[in-house]
Write a protein that holds these residues in place. Structure first.
Motif, PDB file in Angstrom:
ATOM      1  N   ILE A 231      39.774  29.278  42.214  1.00 41.81           N
ATOM      2  CA  ILE A 231      40.355  29.420  43.550  1.00 41.81           C
ATOM      3  C   ILE A 231      40.340  30.884  43.987  1.00 41.81           C
ATOM      4  CG2 ILE A 231      42.477  29.140  44.911  1.00 41.81           C
ATOM      5  CD1 ILE A 231      43.120  26.747  43.014  1.00 41.81           C
ATOM      6  N   PHE A 232      40.590  31.781  43.040  1.00 42.43           N
ATOM      7  CA  PHE A 232      40.670  33.202  43.363  1.00 42.43           C
ATOM      8  C   PHE A 232      39.324  33.923  43.255  1.00 42.43           C
ATOM      9  CE2 PHE A 232      45.154  32.448  42.252  1.00 42.43           C
ATOM     10  CZ  PHE A 232      45.737  32.972  43.397  1.00 42.43           C
ATOM     11  N   HIS A 233      38.343  33.261  42.710  1.00 41.85           N
ATOM     12  CA  HIS A 233      37.047  33.913  42.517  1.00 41.85           C
ATOM     13  C   HIS A 233      36.365  34.154  43.864  1.00 41.85           C
ATOM     14  CE1 HIS A 233      33.472  35.165  40.431  1.00 41.85           C
ATOM     15  NE2 HIS A 233      32.757  34.398  41.238  1.00 41.85           N
ATOM     16  N   MET A 234      36.026  35.410  44.104  1.00 40.01           N
ATOM     17  CA  MET A 234      35.391  35.777  45.360  1.00 40.01           C
ATOM     18  C   MET A 234      34.714  37.127  45.171  1.00 40.01           C
ATOM     19  SD  MET A 234      37.304  36.276  48.989  1.00 40.01           S
ATOM     20  CE  MET A 234      37.126  34.648  49.639  1.00 40.01           C
TER      21      MET A 234
ATOM     22  N   THR B 203      32.845  40.579  47.058  1.00 38.05           N
ATOM     23  CA  THR B 203      33.042  41.369  48.272  1.00 38.05           C
ATOM     24  C   THR B 203      32.125  40.921  49.405  1.00 38.05           C
ATOM     25  OG1 THR B 203      31.554  43.049  47.386  1.00 38.05           O
ATOM     26  CG2 THR B 203      33.912  43.424  47.110  1.00 38.05           C
ATOM     27  N   LYS B 204      30.961  40.382  49.084  1.00 38.16           N
ATOM     28  CA  LYS B 204      30.056  39.921  50.139  1.00 38.16           C
ATOM     29  C   LYS B 204      30.598  38.666  50.843  1.00 38.16           C
ATOM     30  CE  LYS B 204      27.081  37.207  47.164  1.00 38.16           C
ATOM     31  NZ  LYS B 204      25.762  36.951  46.687  1.00 38.16           N
ATOM     32  N   ASP B 205      31.539  37.949  50.180  1.00 35.28           N
ATOM     33  CA  ASP B 205      32.159  36.770  50.801  1.00 35.28           C
ATOM     34  C   ASP B 205      33.194  37.143  51.858  1.00 35.28           C
ATOM     35  OD1 ASP B 205      30.698  35.075  49.144  1.00 35.28           O
ATOM     36  OD2 ASP B 205      32.258  35.079  47.588  1.00 35.28           O
ATOM     37  N   ILE B 206      33.687  38.376  51.806  1.00 32.27           N
ATOM     38  CA  ILE B 206      34.730  38.801  52.741  1.00 32.27           C
ATOM     39  C   ILE B 206      34.065  39.393  53.989  1.00 32.27           C
ATOM     40  CG2 ILE B 206      36.787  40.231  53.052  1.00 32.27           C
ATOM     41  CD1 ILE B 206      37.088  40.163  49.989  1.00 32.27           C
ATOM     42  N   THR B 207      33.918  38.542  54.956  1.00 36.10           N
ATOM     43  CA  THR B 207      33.295  38.946  56.224  1.00 36.10           C
ATOM     44  C   THR B 207      34.367  38.934  57.310  1.00 36.10           C
ATOM     45  OG1 THR B 207      32.775  36.673  56.818  1.00 36.10           O
ATOM     46  CG2 THR B 207      31.113  37.891  55.525  1.00 36.10           C
ATOM     47  N   PRO B 208      34.098  39.557  58.452  1.00 38.64           N
ATOM     48  CA  PRO B 208      35.061  39.497  59.549  1.00 38.64           C
ATOM     49  C   PRO B 208      35.357  38.044  59.963  1.00 38.64           C
ATOM     50  CG  PRO B 208      33.454  41.214  59.977  1.00 38.64           C
ATOM     51  CD  PRO B 208      32.994  40.481  58.753  1.00 38.64           C
ATOM     52  N   GLU B 209      34.338  37.204  59.947  1.00 37.22           N
ATOM     53  CA  GLU B 209      34.539  35.800  60.302  1.00 37.22           C
ATOM     54  C   GLU B 209      35.484  35.117  59.310  1.00 37.22           C
ATOM     55  OE1 GLU B 209      31.386  37.118  59.843  1.00 37.22           O
ATOM     56  OE2 GLU B 209      30.980  37.429  61.982  1.00 37.22           O
ATOM     57  N   TYR B 210      35.255  35.428  58.037  1.00 34.49           N
ATOM     58  CA  TYR B 210      36.100  34.829  57.005  1.00 34.49           C
ATOM     59  C   TYR B 210      37.552  35.274  57.191  1.00 34.49           C
ATOM     60  CZ  TYR B 210      38.284  33.933  52.493  1.00 34.49           C
ATOM     61  OH  TYR B 210      39.145  33.521  51.522  1.00 34.49           O
ATOM     62  N   LEU B 211      37.761  36.552  57.416  1.00 31.62           N
ATOM     63  CA  LEU B 211      39.121  37.069  57.584  1.00 31.62           C
ATOM     64  C   LEU B 211      39.807  36.470  58.815  1.00 31.62           C
ATOM     65  CD1 LEU B 211      38.581  40.821  56.640  1.00 31.62           C
ATOM     66  CD2 LEU B 211      39.711  39.051  55.269  1.00 31.62           C
ATOM     67  N   LEU B 212      39.064  36.301  59.893  1.00 32.87           N
ATOM     68  CA  LEU B 212      39.644  35.736  61.116  1.00 32.87           C
ATOM     69  C   LEU B 212      39.976  34.244  60.967  1.00 32.87           C
ATOM     70  CD1 LEU B 212      37.455  37.507  63.826  1.00 32.87           C
ATOM     71  CD2 LEU B 212      39.908  37.842  63.372  1.00 32.87           C
ATOM     72  N   SER B 213      39.217  33.554  60.149  1.00 30.71           N
ATOM     73  CA  SER B 213      39.447  32.111  60.014  1.00 30.71           C
ATOM     74  C   SER B 213      40.271  31.741  58.774  1.00 30.71           C
ATOM     75  CB  SER B 213      38.102  31.382  59.957  1.00 30.71           C
ATOM     76  OG  SER B 213      37.410  31.733  58.775  1.00 30.71           O
ATOM     77  N   PHE B 214      40.642  32.728  57.958  1.00 34.31           N
ATOM     78  CA  PHE B 214      41.359  32.432  56.717  1.00 34.31           C
ATOM     79  C   PHE B 214      42.716  31.797  57.010  1.00 34.31           C
ATOM     80  CE2 PHE B 214      44.259  33.591  53.243  1.00 34.31           C
ATOM     81  CZ  PHE B 214      43.608  32.954  52.203  1.00 34.31           C
ATOM     82  N   ASP B 215      42.981  30.702  56.326  1.00 32.57           N
ATOM     83  CA  ASP B 215      44.249  29.973  56.447  1.00 32.57           C
ATOM     84  C   ASP B 215      44.865  29.908  55.052  1.00 32.57           C
ATOM     85  OD1 ASP B 215      46.342  28.228  56.833  1.00 32.57           O
ATOM     86  OD2 ASP B 215      45.084  26.526  57.417  1.00 32.57           O
ATOM     87  N   ILE B 216      45.969  30.586  54.869  1.00 33.90           N
ATOM     88  CA  ILE B 216      46.588  30.655  53.542  1.00 33.90           C
ATOM     89  C   ILE B 216      46.988  29.269  53.020  1.00 33.90           C
ATOM     90  CG2 ILE B 216      48.980  31.054  54.289  1.00 33.90           C
ATOM     91  CD1 ILE B 216      49.154  33.114  51.971  1.00 33.90           C
ATOM     92  N   GLU B 217      47.411  28.394  53.913  1.00 29.51           N
ATOM     93  CA  GLU B 217      47.824  27.043  53.485  1.00 29.51           C
ATOM     94  C   GLU B 217      46.646  26.281  52.889  1.00 29.51           C
ATOM     95  OE1 GLU B 217      49.847  23.694  52.543  1.00 29.51           O
ATOM     96  OE2 GLU B 217      50.768  25.551  53.206  1.00 29.51           O
TER      97      GLU B 217
END
Length: 178
Positions: free
Chosen positions: A110-113, A115-129
């Protein structure tokens, strides 16, 4: 060593036991055990042993709810509860530790990620739930229960006024453990 091979029928009731109370029956059995120089625990341990002659008694014991009822009786007795806790505590700690280790291994995915996975799109759409809380609830039920219990202490409840304990605290505590 002498071996006693007397048929068990000789120890059977010689009187009509239907009119006897349970206490009288138990006391009679205890007297027989005493005469055989056995304790109730000797009888119990032998009857659930792997000995071929005890297989049917063993199966009956484990097939029924006898063990759970026996442990409940011990737990409800003040002296029994102390002994039960002393015996079970190290086993429970080992069991919980093993379960948590497995859960933590499973949670790594679940926590494996990278740095290339962290994009602006990903950050804007991230839902903690959906991204963390729901998968962690499913993957780490033992750890979650322990952390939730820790967050319900008197001090934690008093100091935790603004956070959603179910989401923020679980994520923060879980992330700290990783």
């Amino acid at each position: 060593m002498l071996h006693y091979h007397q048929p068990s029928e000789l120890l059977a009731w010689t009187v009509d036991h239907h009119g006897l109370s349970e206490d009288i029956k138990v006391l009679a059995i205890l007297e027989i055990l005493c005469g055989l120089r056995m304790t109730v625990i000797d009888l119990l341990l032998c009857s659930v042993s792997q000995k071929p002659a005890m297989i049917n008694w063993r199966k009956g014991f484990f097939r029924s709810s006898a063990l759970a009822r026996f442990l409940n009786v011990l737990e409800s007795d003040e002296q029994g509860a102390i002994h039960l806790q002393n015996v079970l505590r190290p086993r429970v700690i080992e069991l919980v530790t093993c379960e948590i280790d497995v859960e933590m291994e499973d949670a790594k995915l679940i926590f494996h990620m990278s740095t290339k996975d962290i994009t602006p799109e990903y950050l804007l759409s991230f839902d903690i739930e959906h991204g963390l809380t729901a998968p962690l609830k499913e993957t780490t039920p033992w750890l979650r229960q322990i952390l939730m219990s820790a967050m319900r202490t008197t001090r934690a409840v008093k100091e935790n006024k603004h956070q959603n304990v179910e989401t923020v605290s679980f994520f923060l505590n879980h992330a700290k453990l990783m």
